[in-house]
Design a protein around this motif. Structure first.
Motif, PDB file in Angstrom:
ATOM      1  N   GLN A 105       0.847  -1.186   0.000  1.00 56.15           N
ATOM      2  CA  GLN A 105       0.000   0.000   0.000  1.00 56.15           C
ATOM      3  C   GLN A 105       0.893   1.250   0.000  1.00 56.15           C
ATOM      4  N   PRO A 106       0.342   2.389  -0.390  1.00 57.85           N
ATOM      5  CA  PRO A 106       1.130   3.628  -0.403  1.00 57.85           C
ATOM      6  C   PRO A 106       1.756   3.971   0.952  1.00 57.85           C
ATOM      7  N   ASP A 107       1.109   3.551   2.039  1.00 56.66           N
ATOM      8  CA  ASP A 107       1.658   3.855   3.368  1.00 56.66           C
ATOM      9  C   ASP A 107       2.745   2.873   3.799  1.00 56.66           C
ATOM     10  N   GLY A 108       3.101   1.913   2.922  1.00 55.48           N
ATOM     11  CA  GLY A 108       4.167   0.963   3.217  1.00 55.48           C
ATOM     12  C   GLY A 108       3.703  -0.332   3.861  1.00 55.48           C
ATOM     13  N   THR A 109       2.420  -0.434   4.180  1.00 52.71           N
ATOM     14  CA  THR A 109       1.904  -1.679   4.756  1.00 52.71           C
ATOM     15  C   THR A 109       1.657  -2.699   3.650  1.00 52.71           C
TER      16      THR A 109
END
Length: 170
Positions: A105-109
Motif C-alpha cells: 500500500q502507499p503507506d508501506g503496509t
C-alpha cells in the motif's frame, strides 16, 4: 473428531443439504486427506498449515509457499447456525475459501488482499480440492520458472559470457 449425541438438523441457511453427520464427517476427512495429497504432490513449493482463524490464523486449513507468507490459499470451516469453533462436536457443512496475496500500500503496509473467494458445500468438497490443487500448481509452476531464470552457470556448451560461464539469461 468424534460426533456425539443425536443427529443434528443441518437444514436451512448454512445447512448441509440433508447430509447426515456421518456423511459430513466423511467429507471433512476426505477434504483433509485431499489437502495432504496436494501438499505431497507439490511439497517442494507448498506447505499445508492447520490454523485457528479465531485466534491468529487465516482459516482452518491454509496452503502457503515455504519461502514466504504470500500468496496463500485459505479454507475456513462453516457451521450450521448456533454452532461455532468452540463446539467440540462441530461438523462443517461447507467451507469458505479465499486465494489471497499481500499487496503493498502507499503507506508501506502489506495487507492481505483477496484475489478470489467462494463457498463450497460439504457434498462438493472435490470441487474445493480442485481449486486448491490449481492454486498449488500455479505456485509450483511460478517457483519452477523463477528457479529456471536464476543466473546459475550451466555446464553444457552454448553462448558464453565474458567470464566464460553460460546462464539462462545469456
Amino acid at each position: 473428531m468424534s460426533v456425539r449425541g443425536p443427529a443434528r438438523d443441518h437444514q436451512g441457511p448454512g445447512g448441509s443439504g440433508g447430509l447426515s453427520d456421518e456423511e459430513l464427517v466423511g467429507n471433512m476427512m476426505a477434504l483433509d486427506a485431499g489437502l495432504h495429497r496436494i501438499e505431497d504432490a507439490f511439497s517442494e513449493h507448498v506447505l499445508l498449515a492447520y490454523e485457528d482463524p479465531v485466534t491468529f490464523g487465516a482459516g482452518h486449513f491454509v496452503l502457503y509457499p515455504p519461502e514466504g507468507s504470500s500468496p496463500r490459499f485459505v479454507i475456513e470451516e462453516q457451521y450450521p447456525p448456533g454452532v461455532d469453533w468452540s463446539d467440540d462436536d462441530r461438523v462443517p457443512t461447507s467451507w469458505a475459501w479465499t486465494a489471497e496475496a499481500r499487496q503493498r500500500q502507499p503507506d508501506g503496509t502489506h495487507p492481505w488482499v483477496s484475489l478470489a473467494e467462494g463457498e463450497i458445500a460439504s457434498a462438493d468438497y472435490a470441487e474445493l480440492l480442485d481449486l486448491a490443487e490449481g492454486w498449488a500448481k500455479t505456485v509450483h509452476d511460478l517457483a519452477v520458472r523463477e528457479e529456471a531464470l536464476t543466473p546459475e552457470p550451466l555446464t553444457s556448451p552454448g553462448e558464453m559470457r565474458a567470464d566464460q560461464q553460460r546462464t539462462f539469461l545469456t
